[in-house]
Every structure is written in C-alpha cells, then in structure tokens.
Design a protein around this motif. Structure first.
Motif, PDB file in Angstrom:
ATOM      1  N   ALA A  14      14.219  -0.144  -3.668  1.00 30.73           N
ATOM      2  CA  ALA A  14      14.437  -1.193  -2.601  1.00 30.73           C
ATOM      3  C   ALA A  14      13.484  -1.608  -1.971  1.00 30.73           C
ATOM      4  N   LYS A  15      12.223  -0.483  -2.055  1.00 28.94           N
ATOM      5  CA  LYS A  15      11.177  -0.983  -1.176  1.00 28.94           C
ATOM      6  C   LYS A  15      10.073  -1.620  -1.918  1.00 28.94           C
ATOM      7  N   GLY A  16      10.407  -1.859  -3.293  1.00 32.41           N
ATOM      8  CA  GLY A  16       9.531  -2.491  -4.140  1.00 32.41           C
ATOM      9  C   GLY A  16       8.739  -1.621  -5.256  1.00 32.41           C
ATOM     10  N   LEU A  17       9.407  -0.446  -5.349  1.00 32.90           N
ATOM     11  CA  LEU A  17       8.779   0.447  -6.607  1.00 32.90           C
ATOM     12  C   LEU A  17       9.428  -0.004  -7.648  1.00 32.90           C
ATOM     13  N   VAL A  18       8.670  -0.310  -8.800  1.00 30.47           N
ATOM     14  CA  VAL A  18       9.074  -0.663 -10.101  1.00 30.47           C
ATOM     15  C   VAL A  18       8.806   0.468 -11.023  1.00 30.47           C
ATOM     16  N   VAL A  19       9.708   1.088 -11.674  1.00 31.28           N
ATOM     17  CA  VAL A  19       9.395   2.124 -12.647  1.00 31.28           C
ATOM     18  C   VAL A  19       9.980   1.777 -13.988  1.00 31.28           C
ATOM     19  N   ILE A  20       9.025   1.805 -14.944  1.00 29.26           N
ATOM     20  CA  ILE A  20       8.986   1.432 -16.232  1.00 29.26           C
ATOM     21  C   ILE A  20       8.708   2.530 -17.254  1.00 29.26           C
ATOM     22  N   ALA A  21       9.217   3.194 -17.956  1.00 32.33           N
ATOM     23  CA  ALA A  21       8.982   4.471 -18.867  1.00 32.33           C
ATOM     24  C   ALA A  21       8.419   3.690 -20.052  1.00 32.33           C
ATOM     25  N   ASN A  22       7.417   4.444 -20.538  1.00 36.20           N
ATOM     26  CA  ASN A  22       7.134   3.684 -22.026  1.00 36.20           C
ATOM     27  C   ASN A  22       7.264   5.010 -22.877  1.00 36.20           C
ATOM     28  N   HIS A  23       8.271   4.611 -23.945  1.00 40.81           N
ATOM     29  CA  HIS A  23       8.564   5.462 -25.120  1.00 40.81           C
ATOM     30  C   HIS A  23       7.830   5.316 -26.337  1.00 40.81           C
ATOM     31  N   ASP A  73      -0.676  -1.063  -8.353  1.00 37.51           N
ATOM     32  CA  ASP A  73      -0.637  -1.610  -6.814  1.00 37.51           C
ATOM     33  C   ASP A  73       0.037  -3.082  -7.227  1.00 37.51           C
ATOM     34  N   LYS A  74       0.281  -3.780  -6.000  1.00 33.26           N
ATOM     35  CA  LYS A  74       0.773  -4.888  -5.809  1.00 33.26           C
ATOM     36  C   LYS A  74      -0.250  -6.219  -6.568  1.00 33.26           C
ATOM     37  N   HIS A  75      -1.242  -5.618  -6.764  1.00 28.36           N
ATOM     38  CA  HIS A  75      -2.226  -6.739  -7.338  1.00 28.36           C
ATOM     39  C   HIS A  75      -2.539  -6.326  -8.875  1.00 28.36           C
ATOM     40  N   GLY A  76      -1.611  -5.352  -9.363  1.00 28.74           N
ATOM     41  CA  GLY A  76      -1.899  -5.119 -10.978  1.00 28.74           C
ATOM     42  C   GLY A  76      -3.128  -4.278 -11.101  1.00 28.74           C
ATOM     43  N   SER A  77      -3.693  -3.527 -10.050  1.00 29.98           N
ATOM     44  CA  SER A  77      -4.758  -2.579 -10.524  1.00 29.98           C
ATOM     45  C   SER A  77      -4.126  -1.122 -10.474  1.00 29.98           C
ATOM     46  N   ILE A  78      -4.698  -0.383 -11.498  1.00 29.19           N
ATOM     47  CA  ILE A  78      -4.388   1.024 -11.572  1.00 29.19           C
ATOM     48  C   ILE A  78      -4.883   1.615 -10.471  1.00 29.19           C
ATOM     49  N   ARG A  79      -4.361   2.380  -9.543  1.00 32.08           N
ATOM     50  CA  ARG A  79      -4.806   2.900  -8.433  1.00 32.08           C
ATOM     51  C   ARG A  79      -4.301   4.577  -8.565  1.00 32.08           C
ATOM     52  N   TYR A  80      -3.606   5.048  -9.446  1.00 38.36           N
ATOM     53  CA  TYR A  80      -3.402   6.342  -9.562  1.00 38.36           C
ATOM     54  C   TYR A  80      -2.995   6.882 -10.758  1.00 38.36           C
ATOM     55  N   VAL A  81      -3.510   8.028 -11.277  1.00 36.76           N
ATOM     56  CA  VAL A  81      -3.169   8.589 -12.533  1.00 36.76           C
ATOM     57  C   VAL A  81      -2.868  10.112 -12.412  1.00 36.76           C
ATOM     58  N   HIS A  82      -1.789  10.404 -13.190  1.00 34.64           N
ATOM     59  CA  HIS A  82      -1.558  11.970 -13.004  1.00 34.64           C
ATOM     60  C   HIS A  82      -1.203  12.249 -14.572  1.00 34.64           C
ATOM     61  N   ILE A  95       2.536   7.179  -3.827  1.00 37.64           N
ATOM     62  CA  ILE A  95       3.636   5.987  -4.178  1.00 37.64           C
ATOM     63  C   ILE A  95       3.868   5.380  -2.678  1.00 37.64           C
ATOM     64  N   GLN A  96       3.918   6.183  -1.624  1.00 36.08           N
ATOM     65  CA  GLN A  96       4.489   5.727  -0.191  1.00 36.08           C
ATOM     66  C   GLN A  96       3.188   5.028   0.275  1.00 36.08           C
ATOM     67  N   ILE A  97       1.740   5.595   0.024  1.00 35.90           N
ATOM     68  CA  ILE A  97       0.787   4.648   0.338  1.00 35.90           C
ATOM     69  C   ILE A  97       0.853   3.332  -0.186  1.00 35.90           C
ATOM     70  N   LEU A  98       0.995   3.167  -1.510  1.00 30.46           N
ATOM     71  CA  LEU A  98       0.965   1.684  -2.183  1.00 30.46           C
ATOM     72  C   LEU A  98       1.909   1.034  -1.735  1.00 30.46           C
ATOM     73  N   LEU A  99       3.277   1.596  -1.307  1.00 30.69           N
ATOM     74  CA  LEU A  99       4.225   0.694  -0.892  1.00 30.69           C
ATOM     75  C   LEU A  99       4.085   0.085   0.323  1.00 30.69           C
ATOM     76  N   ALA A 100       3.345   1.037   1.388  1.00 30.25           N
ATOM     77  CA  ALA A 100       3.199   0.417   2.784  1.00 30.25           C
ATOM     78  C   ALA A 100       1.902  -0.647   2.716  1.00 30.25           C
ATOM     79  N   GLU A 101       1.103  -0.752   1.646  1.00 30.43           N
ATOM     80  CA  GLU A 101       0.108  -1.748   1.676  1.00 30.43           C
ATOM     81  C   GLU A 101       0.839  -3.083   1.909  1.00 30.43           C
ATOM     82  N   PRO A 102       0.236  -4.137   2.587  1.00 31.49           N
ATOM     83  CA  PRO A 102       0.635  -5.439   2.564  1.00 31.49           C
ATOM     84  C   PRO A 102       0.381  -6.241   1.083  1.00 31.49           C
ATOM     85  N   TYR A 103       1.084  -7.079   1.122  1.00 27.74           N
ATOM     86  CA  TYR A 103       0.966  -8.214  -0.031  1.00 27.74           C
ATOM     87  C   TYR A 103       0.801  -9.511   0.516  1.00 27.74           C
ATOM     88  N   PRO A 104      -0.067 -10.237   0.064  1.00 21.39           N
ATOM     89  CA  PRO A 104      -0.316 -11.458   0.482  1.00 21.39           C
ATOM     90  C   PRO A 104       0.669 -12.082   1.129  1.00 21.39           C
TER      91      PRO A 104
END
Length: 104
Positions: A14-23, A73-82, A95-104
């Motif tokens: 609800a805060k903007g996180l999109v999860v897509i699993a790739n099988h 992130d909201k601009h399409g850049s990979i910002r974190y990999v685990h 996740i929390q840091i990225l969701l808190a970032e503004p989007y234009p």
C-alpha cells in the motif's frame, strides 16, 4: 524467503512496494505452468510470479545464485542486492529507505 516476501508485500504494498518473483526452473518438471500455479497456490503466494523458463530475466540481471533479491528504486535503478537466505532485517531496512524517498 517466501514468508519474508509475503510479509513485506502485505506490509508495504500500500506504500508502493511491488514484489515480483521470477521463477527460473532448475529442473525440467518445474517449467510446467500448471505445476507453478499449484505451487503458488500451495505456498499462499499473493504477489505476482513470472515464469522465466528460458532464463531471459535471469540472464538480463546477470544472476548466478538462488535466491537473489533485487530492490529497484522509483527511477528503475537497482539499489540493493542480497544473495542467499537470511538478511531479512537489512533488506527490510533498505525497503523502508527506498519507500521513503520522494518521487518526482
């Protein structure tokens, strides 16, 4: 990993996180769409799961390990990999840091 992904999806979608699993199937029988659908149902996965039988997404990200999580992130850049299991607290913090970032 699935319980963590499910939890993040439920808490943050609800805060903007999109999860897509790739099988990307490791074995031939895992390439069957009906088996994948049944597994998604059995595991109570509520976020989208893409079937990547040819490994196109896998290769596009130059992925080499199961499992690997990418935060984009909201601009399409990979910002974190685990890579691998664990790291849930660090991933959730990212996740929390990225969701808190503004989007234009």
């Amino acid at each position: 990993m699935i319980p963590s992904l499910r939890g993040w999806y439920e808490r943050y979608s609800a805060k903007g996180l999109v999860v897509i699993a790739n099988h990307y199937p490791e074995f031939d029988y895992e390439a069957d769409l009906e088996r994948l659908r049944q597994a998604v149902k059995d595991l109570n996965i509520t976020y989208p799961v893409a079937q990547d039988n040819q490994g196109e997404v896998w290769r596009a990200y130059r992925n080499r390990y199961w499992p690997t999580q990418y935060l984009i992130d909201k601009h399409g850049s990979i910002r974190y990999v685990h890579i691998g299991e664990g790291g849930e607290l660090k991933t959730e913090a990212a996740i929390q840091i990225l969701l808190a970032e503004p989007y234009p």
